[in-house]
Design a protein around this motif. Structure first.
Motif, mmCIF file in Angstrom:
data_model
loop_
_atom_site.group_PDB
_atom_site.id
_atom_site.type_symbol
_atom_site.label_atom_id
_atom_site.label_comp_id
_atom_site.label_asym_id
_atom_site.label_seq_id
_atom_site.Cartn_x
_atom_site.Cartn_y
_atom_site.Cartn_z
ATOM 1 N N SER A 56 94.967 -19.941 15.255
ATOM 2 C CA SER A 56 94.132 -21.027 14.737
ATOM 3 C C SER A 56 93.152 -21.519 15.797
ATOM 4 O O SER A 56 93.383 -21.373 16.995
ATOM 5 N N GLU A 57 92.046 -22.096 15.319
ATOM 6 C CA GLU A 57 91.047 -22.718 16.190
ATOM 7 C C GLU A 57 90.606 -21.782 17.313
ATOM 8 O O GLU A 57 90.405 -22.207 18.459
ATOM 9 N N PHE A 58 90.432 -20.508 16.983
ATOM 10 C CA PHE A 58 90.144 -19.545 18.051
ATOM 11 C C PHE A 58 88.754 -19.752 18.648
ATOM 12 O O PHE A 58 88.532 -19.452 19.825
ATOM 13 N N ILE A 59 87.819 -20.292 17.895
ATOM 14 C CA ILE A 59 86.492 -20.547 18.462
ATOM 15 C C ILE A 59 86.549 -21.702 19.450
ATOM 16 O O ILE A 59 85.937 -21.660 20.525
ATOM 17 N N ASP A 60 87.299 -22.750 19.112
ATOM 18 C CA ASP A 60 87.457 -23.876 20.047
ATOM 19 C C ASP A 60 88.148 -23.415 21.328
ATOM 20 O O ASP A 60 87.781 -23.836 22.435
ATOM 21 N N ARG A 61 89.128 -22.564 21.195
ATOM 22 C CA ARG A 61 89.838 -22.057 22.372
ATOM 23 C C ARG A 61 88.928 -21.157 23.215
ATOM 24 O O ARG A 61 89.003 -21.158 24.449
ATOM 25 N N LEU A 62 88.100 -20.397 22.533
ATOM 26 C CA LEU A 62 87.165 -19.549 23.269
ATOM 27 C C LEU A 62 86.144 -20.398 24.013
ATOM 28 O O LEU A 62 85.759 -20.063 25.144
ATOM 29 N N GLN A 63 85.728 -21.502 23.424
ATOM 30 C CA GLN A 63 84.809 -22.412 24.109
ATOM 31 C C GLN A 63 85.475 -23.004 25.351
ATOM 32 O O GLN A 63 84.821 -23.175 26.390
ATOM 33 N N ARG A 64 86.766 -23.290 25.243
ATOM 34 C CA ARG A 64 87.506 -23.807 26.396
ATOM 35 C C ARG A 64 87.489 -22.783 27.532
ATOM 36 O O ARG A 64 87.322 -23.134 28.707
ATOM 37 N N PHE A 65 87.647 -21.513 27.182
ATOM 38 C CA PHE A 65 87.591 -20.454 28.203
ATOM 39 C C PHE A 65 86.213 -20.407 28.860
ATOM 40 O O PHE A 65 86.102 -20.323 30.093
ATOM 41 N N VAL A 66 85.163 -20.454 28.046
ATOM 42 C CA VAL A 66 83.804 -20.394 28.586
ATOM 43 C C VAL A 66 83.563 -21.556 29.544
ATOM 44 O O VAL A 66 82.951 -21.393 30.614
ATOM 45 N N ASP A 67 84.062 -22.725 29.205
ATOM 46 C CA ASP A 67 83.857 -23.907 30.052
ATOM 47 C C ASP A 67 84.588 -23.800 31.381
ATOM 48 O O ASP A 67 84.079 -24.244 32.427
ATOM 49 N N TYR A 102 94.258 -11.878 32.750
ATOM 50 C CA TYR A 102 94.319 -12.324 31.357
ATOM 51 C C TYR A 102 94.393 -13.850 31.324
ATOM 52 O O TYR A 102 94.820 -14.492 32.284
ATOM 53 N N VAL A 103 93.953 -14.398 30.181
ATOM 54 C CA VAL A 103 93.985 -15.840 29.991
ATOM 55 C C VAL A 103 94.623 -16.109 28.633
ATOM 56 O O VAL A 103 94.161 -15.596 27.609
ATOM 57 N N ASP A 104 95.690 -16.906 28.651
ATOM 58 C CA ASP A 104 96.382 -17.284 27.420
ATOM 59 C C ASP A 104 95.911 -18.679 27.018
ATOM 60 O O ASP A 104 96.144 -19.657 27.717
ATOM 61 N N LEU A 105 95.239 -18.735 25.847
ATOM 62 C CA LEU A 105 94.629 -19.990 25.404
ATOM 63 C C LEU A 105 95.335 -20.583 24.185
ATOM 64 O O LEU A 105 94.759 -21.387 23.458
ATOM 65 N N ARG A 106 96.568 -20.229 23.978
ATOM 66 C CA ARG A 106 97.281 -20.674 22.776
ATOM 67 C C ARG A 106 97.888 -22.072 22.927
ATOM 68 O O ARG A 106 98.789 -22.424 22.183
ATOM 69 N N TYR A 107 97.384 -22.849 23.820
ATOM 70 C CA TYR A 107 97.912 -24.188 24.058
ATOM 71 C C TYR A 107 96.923 -25.224 23.528
ATOM 72 O O TYR A 107 95.710 -25.002 23.525
ATOM 73 N N ASP A 108 97.480 -26.363 23.113
ATOM 74 C CA ASP A 108 96.610 -27.421 22.606
ATOM 75 C C ASP A 108 95.678 -27.924 23.696
ATOM 76 O O ASP A 108 94.512 -28.238 23.445
ATOM 77 N N THR A 109 96.194 -28.013 24.883
ATOM 78 C CA THR A 109 95.377 -28.382 26.038
ATOM 79 C C THR A 109 95.746 -27.455 27.182
ATOM 80 O O THR A 109 96.914 -27.110 27.364
#
Length: 246
Positions: free
Chosen positions: A200-211, A225-232
């Motif tokens: 879920s919310e994979f675009i928001d998580r991808l934006q977090r990575f870019v930032d 690798y980067v695991d972005l499956r966290y709320d924060t």
């Protein structure tokens, strides 16, 4: 005596008329037979040339010619345009074709080529309408690899396009995208960095990575690798340095 002759004249005229009509019908039948025989003779009126139009790179004129001639008689008049269209559209890189006869003995074929945007599950290609097809990838054509369950072509392509639009602003591209059976997203970037985006919310998580990516690159170690499956926040796996490997 006179009355008998008067009666016989109409009969004679009737028989002569019937004979003439029979002769005409025989001549017409023979003419139709000869015409049909002439039209079926491919040496007398073969399909001389198949003329191609359209914007295409990977479709061979020889393949189109072969597709038409191998399943069709040589006679121009006998050729079935619908069958020729189906045979041409069965070629790997043909998306659509229109075929018409061009008097006296040519065919006009307009081609619309497949637009390949990705490899799909290794053994197929995906076009720009999220339709899979089988074709050999020409040398020099670089495509990303997309993987997903059967029937998920549209979802995978939509996700790929959305992610690419965001990543390109930071100079990234996608070399591989995986949509799992549970519809979780995994991405490998052109620099080999792998991202786990979850469901879920994979675009928001991808934006977090870019930032946060510039911060990841400030240290001596390189992220693997980067695991972005966290709320924060996120979890990072680091590449081993030469010292660590030794």
């Amino acid at each position: 005596m006179t009355q008998l002759m008067v009666r016989e004249k109409p009969r004679l005229g009737l028989w002569l008329g019937l004979g003439f009509l029979a002769a005409v019908l025989l001549m017409l039948g023979y003419g139709v037979y000869q015409l049909n025989d002439w039209l079926e003779d491919e040496q007398r009126l073969p399909v001389k040339a198949i003329r191609l139009s359209g914007d295409f790179q990977f479709i061979s004129a020889q393949d189109v010619d072969r597709a038409v001639r191998q399943n069709q008689p040589g006679s121009f008049f006998q050729l079935d345009v619908r069958q020729a269209k189906a045979d041409i559209e069965a070629l790997p890189w043909v998306y659509r074709a229109s075929v018409r006869k061009d008097w006296p003995n040519n065919l006009q074929v307009h081609l619309v080529e497949q637009v390949a945007v990705a490899r799909w599950n290794q053994d197929m290609l995906l076009n720009d309408k999220a339709e899979s097809f089988v074709a050999r990838v020409p040398q020099g054509l670089v495509l990303p690899d997309l993987f997903g369950p059967q029937g998920s072509e549209q979802a995978a392509l939509d996700g790929y396009r959305a992610m690419l639009a965001l990543l390109q602003q930071s100079g990234f591209s996608i070399s591989e995208l995986v949509l799992t059976e549970r519809f979780a997203w995994h991405v490998r970037l052109n620099n080999e960095l792998e991202l786990n985006l979850g469901r879920s919310e994979f675009i928001d998580r991808l934006q977090r990575f870019v930032d946060i990516y510039p911060l990841l690159m400030q240290g001596e170690r390189q992220p693997e690798y980067v695991d972005l499956r966290y709320d924060t926040g996120l979890a990072v796996g680091w590449k081993q340095t030469d010292k660590q490997q030794s």
